[in-house]
Design a protein around this motif. Structure first.
Motif: not given
Length: 109
Positions: A22-43
């Motif tokens: 990511l640093k080599e390609i000068a990435c300045n933003e990453i996106k965490i996609e919906r499929a991952f976010i949909s599983r988020i619950k505390e702990g």
């Protein structure tokens, strides 16, 4: 019942290589996609991993956007993790360019 154990010895190597790339390609933003976010619950593992990704990205000067936030709980957890940008149906359905401009102009946080 069969239990399988998956060793994670090489996770650090994999993540290190990912962020080096990511640093080599000068990435300045990453996106965490919906499929991952949909599983988020505390702990949960997903929440701890997302928080770690956000923290690691920030330590390397990379902004993070989480997409697909649909519930109050997801929004709270992601907000508490200091994510830079949050998008999803929790805030608004998909909008046309004109409607998005109007929404942004009139949105009150």
């Amino acid at each position: 019942k069969i239990e399988l154990t998956c060793p994670m010895r090489h996770l650090g190597v994999i993540l290190g290589a990912l962020f080096d790339t990511l640093k080599e390609i000068a990435c300045n933003e990453i996106k965490i996609e919906r499929a991952f976010i949909s599983r988020i619950k505390e702990g949960t593992y997903s929440y701890l991993l997302a928080s770690s990704i956000i923290n690691f990205a920030h330590q390397n000067g990379i902004c993070v956007c989480c997409e697909g936030v649909e519930t109050e709980e997801q929004n709270q957890l992601i907000s508490n993790s200091d994510c830079d940008y949050i998008q999803g149906w929790y805030y608004s359905k998909a909008l046309s360019e004109k409607d998005a401009e109007d929404f942004a102009r009139n949105y009150k946080a």
